[in-house]
Design an enzyme around this catalytic site. Sequence first.
Site, PDB file in Angstrom:
ATOM      1  N   SER A 197     -56.129 -57.223  21.919  1.00  0.00           N
ATOM      2  CA  SER A 197     -57.419 -56.976  22.558  1.00  0.00           C
ATOM      3  C   SER A 197     -57.418 -57.501  23.987  1.00  0.00           C
ATOM      4  CB  SER A 197     -58.549 -57.617  21.750  1.00  0.00           C
ATOM      5  OG  SER A 197     -58.331 -59.013  21.594  1.00  0.00           O
ATOM      6  N   SER A 213     -66.137 -63.146  19.632  1.00  0.00           N
ATOM      7  CA  SER A 213     -66.053 -64.556  19.276  1.00  0.00           C
ATOM      8  C   SER A 213     -64.635 -64.864  18.828  1.00  0.00           C
ATOM      9  CB  SER A 213     -67.037 -64.880  18.141  1.00  0.00           C
ATOM     10  OG  SER A 213     -66.927 -66.230  17.728  1.00  0.00           O
ATOM     11  N   TYR A 265     -67.766 -63.821   7.008  1.00  0.00           N
ATOM     12  CA  TYR A 265     -66.834 -62.704   7.228  1.00  0.00           C
ATOM     13  C   TYR A 265     -66.430 -62.176   5.852  1.00  0.00           C
ATOM     14  CZ  TYR A 265     -63.303 -60.428  10.234  1.00  0.00           C
ATOM     15  OH  TYR A 265     -62.553 -59.538  10.967  1.00  0.00           O
TER      16      TYR A 265
END
Length: 613
Positions: free
Chosen positions: A259, A270, A528
Amino acid sequence: MIEGLTIVAVIFIIALIVAMTRQDGGELDSYYDSSDGECYEHKWGYTDTRFEFDGPRTVRVTGDRYRLCGFTMPYFVPFVEEVLGVPITPEEMVEEVERQRLPEAKLDNAFRSAIDKCFGRERIGSSDGERLVHSHGQLSVDEIYRLLYIGGLQKVVDVVIYPESEKDVRDLVELATEHEVVLIPYGGGTNVSGALACPTAETRTIASVDMRRLNRIEAVDEENLQATAQAGITGKELERELGALGYTSGHDPDSVELSTLGGWISTNASGMKKNRYGNSEDIVLEATLVTPSGDVKTHRASPRNSTGVQPRALLFGSEGNFGIITKGTIKIHKLPEVRQYGALAFPRFEQGVAFLKQLSADGGLPASIRLVNNTEFRFGQALKPSPSPFKAVIDRVQKFILFKLKGFTPEEICGCTIVMEGTRREVENQKEVIFELAKDHGGLSVGAKLGQRGYMLTFGIAYIRDFFNQFQLLGETFETSVPWNRIHDVIGAVREKLVEQTAHHQVRGTPYLAYRVTQVYHTGVCIYFTMGFSGKGLDKADEVYHDVEHSLRQVILDHGGSLSHHHGIGKVRHSFLSQIQSQGAIEVIRQAKGAMDPKNIFAIGNGVFAEGN
Protein backbone atom coordinates in the site's frame (compact mmCIF):
# COMPACT_ATOMS: atom_id res chain seq x y z
CA MET A 1 15.39 -43.21 42.08
CA ILE A 2 11.81 -41.87 42.16
CA GLU A 3 12.96 -38.91 44.23
CA GLY A 4 15.66 -38.16 41.65
CA LEU A 5 13.14 -38.25 38.81
CA THR A 6 10.85 -35.93 40.75
CA ILE A 7 13.66 -33.41 41.19
CA VAL A 8 14.42 -33.57 37.45
CA ALA A 9 10.74 -33.04 36.64
CA VAL A 10 10.52 -30.03 38.95
CA ILE A 11 13.68 -28.53 37.42
CA PHE A 12 12.27 -29.12 33.94
CA ILE A 13 8.96 -27.42 34.79
CA ILE A 14 10.79 -24.46 36.36
CA ALA A 15 12.93 -24.15 33.23
CA LEU A 16 9.79 -24.23 31.10
CA ILE A 17 8.12 -21.51 33.15
CA VAL A 18 11.24 -19.37 32.79
CA ALA A 19 11.16 -19.96 29.03
CA MET A 20 7.47 -19.04 28.89
CA THR A 21 8.01 -15.76 30.69
CA ARG A 22 11.41 -14.83 29.26
CA GLN A 23 11.59 -11.75 27.05
CA ASP A 24 13.88 -11.34 24.07
CA GLY A 25 16.89 -9.09 24.11
CA GLY A 26 15.20 -6.29 22.21
CA GLU A 27 17.19 -6.24 18.97
CA LEU A 28 15.34 -4.57 16.09
CA ASP A 29 14.07 -7.14 13.63
CA SER A 30 12.22 -6.99 10.33
CA TYR A 31 8.62 -8.14 10.16
CA TYR A 32 8.83 -8.90 6.45
CA ASP A 33 11.37 -9.18 3.66
CA SER A 34 12.31 -5.63 2.69
CA SER A 35 13.42 -6.65 -0.80
CA ASP A 36 11.28 -6.00 -3.85
CA GLY A 37 9.73 -8.75 -5.92
CA GLU A 38 7.32 -9.58 -8.71
CA CYS A 39 3.69 -9.35 -7.64
CA TYR A 40 0.74 -11.45 -8.75
CA GLU A 41 -1.45 -9.78 -11.34
CA HIS A 42 -4.68 -10.28 -9.43
CA LYS A 43 -4.02 -12.29 -6.27
CA TRP A 44 -2.44 -10.90 -3.14
CA GLY A 45 1.29 -10.37 -2.80
CA TYR A 46 4.43 -11.80 -4.36
CA THR A 47 4.68 -14.58 -6.91
CA ASP A 48 7.37 -16.38 -4.90
CA THR A 49 4.89 -16.90 -2.04
CA ARG A 50 1.90 -19.25 -2.11
CA PHE A 51 0.27 -22.02 -0.10
CA GLU A 52 0.56 -25.41 -1.79
CA PHE A 53 0.06 -29.08 -0.92
CA ASP A 54 3.28 -30.94 -0.18
CA GLY A 55 1.42 -34.12 0.75
CA PRO A 56 -2.15 -35.48 0.73
CA ARG A 57 -2.93 -33.81 4.08
CA THR A 58 -0.19 -31.23 4.51
CA VAL A 59 0.64 -27.81 3.08
CA ARG A 60 3.60 -25.47 3.01
CA VAL A 61 4.28 -21.87 2.00
CA THR A 62 6.83 -21.35 -0.75
CA GLY A 63 9.64 -18.81 -0.67
CA ASP A 64 11.29 -17.29 2.38
CA ARG A 65 9.66 -13.89 2.83
CA TYR A 66 7.65 -14.66 5.94
CA ARG A 67 7.80 -16.70 9.12
CA LEU A 68 5.15 -18.96 7.53
CA CYS A 69 7.51 -20.07 4.78
CA GLY A 70 9.60 -23.16 4.29
CA PHE A 71 8.10 -25.86 6.53
CA THR A 72 5.36 -28.47 6.38
CA MET A 73 2.14 -27.70 8.25
CA PRO A 74 0.50 -30.94 9.37
CA TYR A 75 -2.27 -29.31 11.44
CA PHE A 76 -3.62 -26.73 8.98
CA VAL A 77 -5.83 -28.92 6.78
CA PRO A 78 -7.32 -30.93 9.70
CA PHE A 79 -8.14 -27.70 11.55
CA VAL A 80 -9.93 -26.14 8.56
CA GLU A 81 -11.89 -29.32 7.90
CA GLU A 82 -12.90 -29.54 11.56
CA VAL A 83 -14.06 -25.92 11.74
CA LEU A 84 -15.80 -25.69 8.35
CA GLY A 85 -17.02 -29.26 8.03
CA VAL A 86 -15.96 -29.54 4.38
CA PRO A 87 -13.09 -31.48 2.75
CA ILE A 88 -9.83 -29.74 1.87
CA THR A 89 -8.08 -32.02 -0.61
CA PRO A 90 -6.31 -31.53 -3.94
CA GLU A 91 -9.31 -33.19 -5.60
CA GLU A 92 -11.62 -30.43 -4.33
CA MET A 93 -9.63 -27.67 -6.01
CA VAL A 94 -11.20 -25.79 -8.92
CA GLU A 95 -9.40 -24.28 -11.88
CA GLU A 96 -9.38 -20.59 -12.69
CA VAL A 97 -11.66 -19.65 -15.55
CA GLU A 98 -10.15 -18.55 -18.83
CA ARG A 99 -10.31 -14.79 -19.05
CA GLN A 100 -11.93 -13.44 -22.17
CA ARG A 101 -10.58 -10.57 -24.21
CA LEU A 102 -11.77 -7.27 -22.80
CA PRO A 103 -14.14 -4.93 -24.61
CA GLU A 104 -12.35 -2.53 -26.88
CA ALA A 105 -11.12 0.54 -25.05
CA LYS A 106 -13.18 3.68 -25.40
CA LEU A 107 -10.44 6.17 -26.19
CA ASP A 108 -11.12 8.99 -28.64
CA ASN A 109 -8.35 10.11 -30.96
CA ALA A 110 -8.13 13.64 -29.57
CA PHE A 111 -7.45 12.50 -25.98
CA ARG A 112 -5.08 9.75 -27.11
CA SER A 113 -3.11 12.24 -29.18
CA ALA A 114 -2.99 14.68 -26.26
CA ILE A 115 -1.66 12.14 -23.72
CA ASP A 116 0.80 10.71 -26.26
CA LYS A 117 2.22 14.18 -26.72
CA CYS A 118 2.25 14.98 -23.00
CA PHE A 119 3.55 11.70 -21.58
CA GLY A 120 4.98 9.62 -24.37
CA ARG A 121 3.89 6.08 -25.20
CA GLU A 122 6.13 4.49 -22.58
CA ARG A 123 3.96 6.01 -19.83
CA ILE A 124 0.64 4.90 -21.30
CA GLY A 125 -0.71 1.37 -20.85
CA SER A 126 -3.43 -0.01 -23.07
CA SER A 127 -2.98 -3.79 -23.00
CA ASP A 128 -5.77 -6.00 -21.67
CA GLY A 129 -3.56 -7.11 -18.80
CA GLU A 130 -2.79 -3.58 -17.62
CA ARG A 131 -6.39 -2.48 -17.97
CA LEU A 132 -7.72 -5.44 -15.98
CA VAL A 133 -5.17 -5.18 -13.15
CA HIS A 134 -6.04 -1.51 -12.67
CA SER A 135 -9.79 -2.16 -12.52
CA HIS A 136 -9.96 -3.84 -9.13
CA GLY A 137 -8.51 -3.92 -5.64
CA GLN A 138 -8.29 -6.88 -3.29
CA LEU A 139 -11.94 -7.24 -2.24
CA SER A 140 -12.05 -10.98 -1.77
CA VAL A 141 -15.33 -12.21 -3.24
CA ASP A 142 -16.74 -9.34 -5.29
CA GLU A 143 -13.44 -8.78 -7.09
CA ILE A 144 -10.82 -11.56 -6.77
CA TYR A 145 -13.07 -14.63 -6.56
CA ARG A 146 -15.40 -13.24 -9.22
CA LEU A 147 -12.50 -12.47 -11.55
CA LEU A 148 -10.64 -15.76 -11.14
CA TYR A 149 -13.47 -18.28 -10.80
CA ILE A 150 -16.65 -16.76 -12.25
CA GLY A 151 -15.54 -14.89 -15.31
CA GLY A 152 -14.55 -11.27 -15.04
CA LEU A 153 -15.47 -7.80 -13.89
CA GLN A 154 -18.48 -5.78 -14.95
CA LYS A 155 -16.43 -2.88 -16.29
CA VAL A 156 -12.75 -2.09 -16.79
CA VAL A 157 -10.68 1.04 -17.37
CA ASP A 158 -9.89 2.11 -20.92
CA VAL A 159 -6.31 3.23 -20.43
CA VAL A 160 -3.61 3.39 -17.74
CA ILE A 161 -1.38 6.45 -17.32
CA TYR A 162 1.84 6.54 -15.27
CA PRO A 163 2.73 10.08 -14.13
CA GLU A 164 6.25 10.64 -12.82
CA SER A 165 5.94 14.08 -11.24
CA GLU A 166 3.41 16.42 -9.68
CA LYS A 167 3.49 18.46 -12.89
CA ASP A 168 2.50 15.32 -14.81
CA VAL A 169 -0.52 14.96 -12.53
CA ARG A 170 -1.58 18.57 -13.02
CA ASP A 171 -1.18 18.25 -16.78
CA LEU A 172 -3.23 15.06 -16.79
CA VAL A 173 -6.04 16.61 -14.72
CA GLU A 174 -6.11 19.55 -17.13
CA LEU A 175 -6.32 17.25 -20.16
CA ALA A 176 -9.00 15.10 -18.56
CA THR A 177 -11.06 18.19 -17.78
CA GLU A 178 -10.69 19.45 -21.36
CA HIS A 179 -11.68 16.10 -22.89
CA GLU A 180 -14.13 15.08 -20.13
CA VAL A 181 -12.30 11.87 -19.26
CA VAL A 182 -12.80 10.17 -15.89
CA LEU A 183 -9.69 9.69 -13.73
CA ILE A 184 -9.35 6.96 -11.09
CA PRO A 185 -6.25 7.25 -8.83
CA TYR A 186 -4.44 3.94 -8.28
CA GLY A 187 -1.84 3.25 -5.58
CA GLY A 188 -0.94 -0.21 -4.32
CA GLY A 189 -4.19 -1.86 -5.38
CA THR A 190 -4.77 -3.29 -1.88
CA ASN A 191 -8.18 -1.69 -1.26
CA VAL A 192 -10.83 -4.06 0.13
CA SER A 193 -13.94 -1.88 -0.16
CA GLY A 194 -14.50 -2.01 -3.92
CA ALA A 195 -13.20 1.55 -4.24
CA LEU A 196 -11.28 0.84 -7.47
CA ALA A 197 -14.23 -0.73 -9.30
CA CYS A 198 -15.33 1.25 -12.33
CA PRO A 199 -18.83 2.73 -12.00
CA THR A 200 -20.98 0.58 -14.29
CA ALA A 201 -23.16 3.45 -15.50
CA GLU A 202 -20.23 5.64 -16.61
CA THR A 203 -20.22 6.24 -20.38
CA ARG A 204 -17.11 8.41 -20.66
CA THR A 205 -13.53 7.22 -21.13
CA ILE A 206 -12.04 5.98 -17.84
CA ALA A 207 -8.30 6.38 -17.22
CA SER A 208 -6.52 4.74 -14.28
CA VAL A 209 -3.75 6.96 -12.89
CA ASP A 210 -1.04 4.67 -11.49
CA MET A 211 0.89 6.75 -8.96
CA ARG A 212 3.65 4.29 -8.11
CA ARG A 213 6.34 6.07 -10.11
CA LEU A 214 5.96 9.02 -7.72
CA ASN A 215 7.77 7.09 -5.03
CA ARG A 216 10.54 9.33 -3.76
CA ILE A 217 11.19 10.93 -0.41
CA GLU A 218 11.63 14.58 -1.37
CA ALA A 219 13.00 15.90 1.90
CA VAL A 220 13.87 14.81 5.43
CA ASP A 221 13.91 17.43 8.18
CA GLU A 222 15.81 15.70 10.98
CA GLU A 223 15.73 18.69 13.31
CA ASN A 224 11.93 18.94 13.23
CA LEU A 225 11.31 15.21 12.68
CA GLN A 226 9.42 15.54 9.41
CA ALA A 227 9.70 14.03 5.96
CA THR A 228 7.96 14.86 2.70
CA ALA A 229 7.29 11.93 0.41
CA GLN A 230 5.49 11.44 -2.87
CA ALA A 231 2.11 9.75 -2.65
CA GLY A 232 3.03 6.67 -4.69
CA ILE A 233 5.72 5.47 -2.28
CA THR A 234 4.84 2.13 -0.71
CA GLY A 235 5.17 1.48 2.99
CA LYS A 236 8.06 -0.87 2.30
CA GLU A 237 9.92 1.76 0.25
CA LEU A 238 9.22 4.47 2.81
CA GLU A 239 10.43 2.40 5.75
CA ARG A 240 13.46 1.12 3.87
CA GLU A 241 14.63 4.65 3.02
CA LEU A 242 13.77 6.18 6.39
CA GLY A 243 15.35 3.21 8.17
CA ALA A 244 18.62 3.77 6.36
CA LEU A 245 18.67 7.24 7.95
CA GLY A 246 17.72 5.92 11.37
CA TYR A 247 14.02 6.82 11.29
CA THR A 248 10.57 5.29 10.93
CA SER A 249 7.07 6.55 10.19
CA GLY A 250 5.65 3.97 12.60
CA HIS A 251 2.75 3.22 10.27
CA ASP A 252 2.42 -0.56 10.13
CA PRO A 253 -0.75 -1.76 8.36
CA ASP A 254 -1.09 -5.40 7.26
CA SER A 255 -0.56 -4.15 3.69
CA VAL A 256 2.59 -2.14 4.45
CA GLU A 257 4.61 -3.92 1.74
CA LEU A 258 2.24 -2.89 -1.06
CA SER A 259 0.00 0.00 0.00
CA THR A 260 1.03 3.62 -0.59
CA LEU A 261 1.14 6.87 1.32
CA GLY A 262 -1.60 8.29 -0.91
CA GLY A 263 -3.74 5.25 -0.25
CA TRP A 264 -3.28 5.57 3.52
CA ILE A 265 -4.53 9.15 3.39
CA SER A 266 -7.42 8.53 1.02
CA THR A 267 -8.80 5.67 3.13
CA ASN A 268 -7.93 7.20 6.53
CA ALA A 269 -5.91 4.09 7.34
CA SER A 270 -4.72 2.70 10.64
CA GLY A 271 -1.63 0.68 11.52
CA MET A 272 -0.98 -1.96 14.16
CA LYS A 273 1.38 0.31 16.13
CA LYS A 274 -0.97 3.27 16.30
CA ASN A 275 -0.71 3.36 20.12
CA ARG A 276 2.81 4.75 19.81
CA TYR A 277 2.78 6.51 16.43
CA GLY A 278 -0.86 7.35 15.73
CA ASN A 279 -3.22 6.66 12.86
CA SER A 280 -2.76 8.20 9.41
CA GLU A 281 -4.52 11.42 10.41
CA ASP A 282 -2.01 11.77 13.27
CA ILE A 283 1.05 10.87 11.23
CA VAL A 284 0.35 13.07 8.18
CA LEU A 285 0.87 16.76 8.91
CA GLU A 286 0.01 18.06 5.45
CA ALA A 287 -0.71 16.75 1.97
CA THR A 288 -1.36 18.05 -1.53
CA LEU A 289 -4.51 17.24 -3.46
CA VAL A 290 -4.59 18.17 -7.16
CA THR A 291 -8.13 18.94 -8.34
CA PRO A 292 -9.61 20.43 -11.52
CA SER A 293 -10.10 23.69 -9.61
CA GLY A 294 -6.55 23.87 -8.27
CA ASP A 295 -4.42 22.41 -5.51
CA VAL A 296 -5.86 21.88 -2.05
CA LYS A 297 -3.08 22.22 0.53
CA THR A 298 -1.65 24.31 3.34
CA HIS A 299 1.70 25.93 2.61
CA ARG A 300 3.40 25.26 5.94
CA ALA A 301 3.29 22.08 7.96
CA SER A 302 3.21 22.97 11.66
CA PRO A 303 2.67 20.91 14.82
CA ARG A 304 -0.88 22.24 15.18
CA ASN A 305 -2.81 25.31 14.10
CA SER A 306 -6.10 27.10 14.54
CA THR A 307 -6.70 28.65 11.14
CA GLY A 308 -10.36 28.04 10.54
CA VAL A 309 -11.69 25.05 8.64
CA GLN A 310 -8.64 23.05 7.56
CA PRO A 311 -8.66 21.85 3.94
CA ARG A 312 -6.49 18.81 4.84
CA ALA A 313 -9.62 17.27 6.36
CA LEU A 314 -10.95 16.82 2.82
CA LEU A 315 -8.09 14.45 1.99
CA PHE A 316 -8.58 11.88 4.75
CA GLY A 317 -11.14 9.35 3.59
CA SER A 318 -11.57 11.10 0.23
CA GLU A 319 -11.28 7.75 -1.63
CA GLY A 320 -10.39 9.35 -4.98
CA ASN A 321 -13.61 11.40 -5.24
CA PHE A 322 -12.03 14.87 -5.19
CA GLY A 323 -8.70 14.63 -6.98
CA ILE A 324 -5.26 13.02 -6.81
CA ILE A 325 -3.07 13.14 -3.72
CA THR A 326 0.48 13.78 -4.89
CA LYS A 327 2.56 14.07 -1.70
CA GLY A 328 2.41 14.30 2.04
CA THR A 329 4.51 15.62 4.90
CA ILE A 330 4.64 13.14 7.75
CA LYS A 331 6.03 12.87 11.26
CA ILE A 332 9.06 10.65 11.59
CA HIS A 333 10.57 9.05 14.68
CA LYS A 334 14.03 7.82 15.50
CA LEU A 335 14.21 4.05 15.32
CA PRO A 336 13.44 2.64 18.75
CA GLU A 337 16.36 1.70 20.96
CA VAL A 338 14.80 -1.68 21.66
CA ARG A 339 11.83 -3.74 20.52
CA GLN A 340 10.54 -6.56 22.66
CA TYR A 341 7.65 -8.97 22.26
CA GLY A 342 5.35 -10.66 24.66
CA ALA A 343 2.37 -12.99 24.60
CA LEU A 344 -0.38 -13.64 27.11
CA ALA A 345 -2.99 -16.34 27.40
CA PHE A 346 -6.34 -15.62 29.06
CA PRO A 347 -8.88 -18.24 30.15
CA ARG A 348 -11.67 -16.40 28.33
CA PHE A 349 -11.99 -13.58 25.80
CA GLU A 350 -14.01 -11.48 28.25
CA GLN A 351 -11.09 -11.45 30.69
CA GLY A 352 -8.77 -10.30 27.93
CA VAL A 353 -11.12 -7.41 27.10
CA ALA A 354 -11.30 -6.36 30.76
CA PHE A 355 -7.49 -6.39 30.87
CA LEU A 356 -7.24 -4.17 27.78
CA LYS A 357 -9.78 -1.72 29.17
CA GLN A 358 -7.86 -1.26 32.42
CA LEU A 359 -4.51 -1.11 30.61
CA SER A 360 -5.87 1.68 28.41
CA ALA A 361 -7.28 3.57 31.38
CA ASP A 362 -3.97 3.25 33.25
CA GLY A 363 -2.00 4.62 30.27
CA GLY A 364 0.07 1.48 29.79
CA LEU A 365 -0.59 0.62 26.15
CA PRO A 366 2.48 -0.63 24.24
CA ALA A 367 3.11 0.08 20.55
CA SER A 368 0.84 -2.81 19.59
CA ILE A 369 -1.39 -5.12 21.59
CA ARG A 370 -3.90 -7.48 19.97
CA LEU A 371 -6.33 -9.90 21.57
CA VAL A 372 -7.50 -12.88 19.49
CA ASN A 373 -10.50 -15.07 20.24
CA ASN A 374 -10.33 -18.84 20.67
CA THR A 375 -10.95 -19.65 17.00
CA GLU A 376 -8.19 -17.35 15.81
CA PHE A 377 -5.91 -18.60 18.57
CA ARG A 378 -6.38 -22.20 17.39
CA PHE A 379 -5.97 -21.10 13.77
CA GLY A 380 -2.55 -19.65 14.64
CA GLN A 381 -1.57 -22.91 16.31
CA ALA A 382 -2.62 -24.81 13.17
CA LEU A 383 -0.02 -22.87 11.15
CA LYS A 384 2.88 -24.38 13.08
CA PRO A 385 5.29 -27.09 11.89
CA SER A 386 5.63 -30.49 13.50
CA PRO A 387 7.65 -29.96 16.68
CA SER A 388 11.04 -31.50 17.30
CA PRO A 389 11.07 -34.26 19.96
CA PHE A 390 12.32 -31.81 22.57
CA LYS A 391 9.78 -29.14 21.54
CA ALA A 392 7.00 -31.76 21.66
CA VAL A 393 7.84 -32.42 25.30
CA ILE A 394 7.90 -28.67 26.01
CA ASP A 395 4.47 -28.31 24.35
CA ARG A 396 3.00 -31.13 26.43
CA VAL A 397 4.29 -29.62 29.65
CA GLN A 398 3.02 -26.19 28.62
CA LYS A 399 -0.43 -27.63 27.97
CA PHE A 400 -0.29 -29.39 31.34
CA ILE A 401 0.42 -26.08 33.05
CA LEU A 402 -2.31 -24.22 31.16
CA PHE A 403 -5.09 -26.79 31.19
CA LYS A 404 -4.41 -28.79 34.34
CA LEU A 405 -2.65 -26.50 36.77
CA LYS A 406 -4.14 -23.15 35.70
CA GLY A 407 -7.62 -24.36 34.73
CA PHE A 408 -7.70 -23.00 31.15
CA THR A 409 -9.84 -24.93 28.61
CA PRO A 410 -8.95 -25.61 24.94
CA GLU A 411 -12.41 -24.38 23.87
CA GLU A 412 -12.11 -20.92 25.50
CA ILE A 413 -8.44 -19.99 25.79
CA CYS A 414 -7.52 -16.85 23.89
CA GLY A 415 -4.24 -15.09 23.18
CA CYS A 416 -2.78 -11.61 23.28
CA THR A 417 0.32 -10.56 21.30
CA ILE A 418 2.36 -7.57 22.39
CA VAL A 419 4.98 -5.35 20.74
CA MET A 420 6.83 -2.92 23.01
CA GLU A 421 9.31 -0.45 21.58
CA GLY A 422 11.09 2.70 22.62
CA THR A 423 13.94 3.32 24.99
CA ARG A 424 15.08 0.44 27.18
CA ARG A 425 13.63 2.18 30.23
CA GLU A 426 10.25 2.71 28.54
CA VAL A 427 10.02 -0.93 27.54
CA GLU A 428 11.02 -2.18 30.98
CA ASN A 429 8.30 -0.01 32.54
CA GLN A 430 5.73 -1.26 30.04
CA LYS A 431 6.63 -4.88 30.74
CA GLU A 432 6.18 -4.42 34.46
CA VAL A 433 2.78 -2.75 34.08
CA ILE A 434 1.43 -5.11 31.39
CA PHE A 435 2.40 -8.43 32.92
CA GLU A 436 1.45 -7.49 36.48
CA LEU A 437 -1.94 -6.23 35.35
CA ALA A 438 -2.49 -9.34 33.23
CA LYS A 439 -2.15 -11.51 36.34
CA ASP A 440 -4.99 -9.57 37.97
CA HIS A 441 -7.23 -10.64 35.06
CA GLY A 442 -6.20 -14.28 35.00
CA GLY A 443 -3.61 -13.84 32.27
CA LEU A 444 -0.45 -15.90 31.96
CA SER A 445 2.71 -14.93 30.09
CA VAL A 446 3.53 -17.52 27.42
CA GLY A 447 6.76 -16.05 26.08
CA ALA A 448 8.27 -13.54 23.72
CA LYS A 449 8.66 -16.02 20.86
CA LEU A 450 4.91 -16.54 20.60
CA GLY A 451 4.36 -12.78 20.62
CA GLN A 452 6.93 -12.26 17.89
CA ARG A 453 5.52 -15.07 15.77
CA GLY A 454 1.94 -13.86 16.20
CA TYR A 455 2.81 -10.34 15.08
CA MET A 456 4.85 -11.46 12.10
CA LEU A 457 2.26 -13.95 10.87
CA THR A 458 0.02 -11.00 10.07
CA PHE A 459 2.09 -10.06 7.04
CA GLY A 460 1.87 -13.50 5.44
CA ILE A 461 -1.65 -14.51 6.29
CA ALA A 462 -3.40 -12.75 3.37
CA TYR A 463 -2.11 -15.48 1.05
CA ILE A 464 -4.43 -17.94 2.79
CA ARG A 465 -7.47 -16.31 1.20
CA ASP A 466 -6.24 -17.14 -2.30
CA PHE A 467 -5.52 -20.71 -1.23
CA PHE A 468 -9.06 -21.07 0.13
CA ASN A 469 -10.64 -19.59 -2.99
CA GLN A 470 -9.46 -22.65 -4.92
CA PHE A 471 -11.90 -24.73 -2.82
CA GLN A 472 -14.81 -22.31 -3.28
CA LEU A 473 -14.33 -21.19 0.31
CA LEU A 474 -15.44 -17.57 0.35
CA GLY A 475 -13.91 -15.39 3.03
CA GLU A 476 -13.25 -11.77 3.87
CA THR A 477 -12.32 -9.52 6.76
CA PHE A 478 -14.39 -6.62 7.99
CA GLU A 479 -13.78 -4.27 10.88
CA THR A 480 -15.64 -1.92 13.15
CA SER A 481 -14.92 0.34 16.09
CA VAL A 482 -17.03 -0.30 19.17
CA PRO A 483 -17.47 1.39 22.57
CA TRP A 484 -16.28 -0.68 25.52
CA ASN A 485 -19.80 -1.49 26.71
CA ARG A 486 -20.94 -2.84 23.32
CA ILE A 487 -18.05 -5.17 22.45
CA HIS A 488 -19.67 -8.42 23.53
CA ASP A 489 -23.10 -7.37 22.20
CA VAL A 490 -21.65 -6.79 18.73
CA ILE A 491 -19.67 -10.04 18.72
CA GLY A 492 -22.65 -12.08 19.90
CA ALA A 493 -24.99 -10.49 17.38
CA VAL A 494 -22.58 -11.11 14.49
CA ARG A 495 -22.12 -14.74 15.50
CA GLU A 496 -25.90 -15.31 15.77
CA LYS A 497 -26.69 -13.57 12.48
CA LEU A 498 -24.01 -15.52 10.60
CA VAL A 499 -25.42 -18.85 11.75
CA GLU A 500 -28.94 -17.72 10.87
CA GLN A 501 -28.01 -16.45 7.41
CA THR A 502 -25.91 -19.43 6.35
CA ALA A 503 -28.70 -21.77 7.45
CA HIS A 504 -31.20 -19.70 5.44
CA HIS A 505 -29.05 -19.97 2.32
CA GLN A 506 -28.42 -23.69 2.94
CA VAL A 507 -24.67 -23.26 3.07
CA ARG A 508 -22.69 -26.48 3.09
CA GLY A 509 -20.84 -27.22 6.33
CA THR A 510 -20.34 -24.70 9.14
CA PRO A 511 -19.52 -20.98 8.78
CA TYR A 512 -16.18 -19.72 10.09
CA LEU A 513 -16.01 -16.69 12.37
CA ALA A 514 -12.90 -15.42 14.10
CA TYR A 515 -12.28 -12.02 15.60
CA ARG A 516 -9.61 -10.01 17.31
CA VAL A 517 -9.22 -6.66 19.00
CA THR A 518 -6.51 -4.95 16.96
CA GLN A 519 -6.52 -1.34 18.20
CA VAL A 520 -7.38 0.03 21.62
CA TYR A 521 -8.67 3.54 22.37
CA HIS A 522 -9.71 5.41 25.48
CA THR A 523 -13.40 4.91 24.63
CA GLY A 524 -13.38 1.52 22.91
CA VAL A 525 -11.66 -0.77 20.43
CA CYS A 526 -11.43 -1.88 16.83
CA ILE A 527 -12.77 -5.41 16.29
CA TYR A 528 -11.46 -7.16 13.19
CA PHE A 529 -13.67 -10.04 12.02
CA THR A 530 -12.74 -12.84 9.63
CA MET A 531 -15.77 -14.60 8.16
CA GLY A 532 -16.06 -17.40 5.62
CA PHE A 533 -18.10 -20.33 4.41
CA SER A 534 -18.24 -22.83 1.57
CA GLY A 535 -19.82 -21.59 -1.66
CA LYS A 536 -19.88 -25.07 -3.18
CA GLY A 537 -23.33 -26.01 -4.50
CA LEU A 538 -24.74 -22.51 -4.09
CA ASP A 539 -26.40 -20.76 -7.00
CA LYS A 540 -24.55 -17.45 -7.47
CA ALA A 541 -22.32 -18.02 -4.45
CA ASP A 542 -20.78 -14.55 -4.74
CA GLU A 543 -24.19 -12.91 -4.40
CA VAL A 544 -25.05 -15.10 -1.43
CA TYR A 545 -21.81 -14.05 0.23
CA HIS A 546 -22.57 -10.38 -0.40
CA ASP A 547 -26.05 -10.75 1.13
CA VAL A 548 -24.67 -12.47 4.22
CA GLU A 549 -21.92 -9.90 4.71
CA HIS A 550 -24.40 -7.06 4.20
CA SER A 551 -26.61 -8.47 6.96
CA LEU A 552 -23.62 -8.69 9.31
CA ARG A 553 -22.71 -5.06 8.71
CA GLN A 554 -26.27 -4.06 9.52
CA VAL A 555 -26.31 -6.02 12.74
CA ILE A 556 -23.04 -4.35 13.76
CA LEU A 557 -24.65 -0.93 13.30
CA ASP A 558 -27.78 -2.04 15.15
CA HIS A 559 -25.70 -3.02 18.17
CA GLY A 560 -23.57 0.12 18.43
CA GLY A 561 -20.59 -0.52 16.13
CA SER A 562 -19.25 1.78 13.42
CA LEU A 563 -19.49 1.21 9.68
CA SER A 564 -15.71 1.03 9.29
CA HIS A 565 -12.62 1.60 11.39
CA HIS A 566 -9.95 1.80 8.67
CA HIS A 567 -11.00 0.07 5.43
CA GLY A 568 -13.15 2.97 4.27
CA ILE A 569 -16.52 2.99 2.51
CA GLY A 570 -15.84 2.48 -1.20
CA LYS A 571 -18.76 0.87 -2.98
CA VAL A 572 -19.60 -2.05 -0.70
CA ARG A 573 -20.72 0.04 2.29
CA HIS A 574 -22.26 3.10 0.64
CA SER A 575 -25.88 2.04 1.22
CA PHE A 576 -25.39 2.33 5.00
CA LEU A 577 -24.26 5.95 4.93
CA SER A 578 -27.71 7.43 5.55
CA GLN A 579 -27.58 5.71 8.96
CA ILE A 580 -24.20 7.31 9.69
CA GLN A 581 -24.34 10.84 8.27
CA SER A 582 -27.16 13.34 8.38
CA GLN A 583 -28.54 14.52 5.04
CA GLY A 584 -27.08 17.95 5.73
CA ALA A 585 -23.60 16.47 6.24
CA ILE A 586 -23.89 14.47 3.02
CA GLU A 587 -24.88 17.60 1.11
CA VAL A 588 -21.87 19.51 2.47
CA ILE A 589 -19.58 16.78 1.11
CA ARG A 590 -21.34 16.78 -2.26
CA GLN A 591 -21.14 20.55 -2.56
CA ALA A 592 -17.45 20.50 -1.68
CA LYS A 593 -16.90 18.07 -4.56
CA GLY A 594 -18.94 20.27 -6.88
CA ALA A 595 -16.65 23.20 -6.07
CA MET A 596 -13.43 21.22 -6.61
CA ASP A 597 -14.56 19.05 -9.52
CA PRO A 598 -17.44 20.76 -11.36
CA LYS A 599 -17.29 18.40 -14.38
CA ASN A 600 -17.10 15.30 -12.16
CA ILE A 601 -13.80 14.19 -13.66
CA PHE A 602 -13.12 12.13 -10.53
CA ALA A 603 -16.29 10.10 -10.98
CA ILE A 604 -14.97 7.07 -9.15
CA GLY A 605 -18.26 6.92 -7.27
CA ASN A 606 -17.21 6.00 -3.75
CA GLY A 607 -19.05 6.68 -0.52
CA VAL A 608 -21.82 9.27 -0.83
CA PHE A 609 -21.08 9.51 -4.57
CA ALA A 610 -21.72 5.81 -5.28
CA GLU A 611 -24.37 4.81 -7.79
CA GLY A 612 -27.74 4.70 -6.10
CA ASN A 613 -26.92 7.27 -3.40
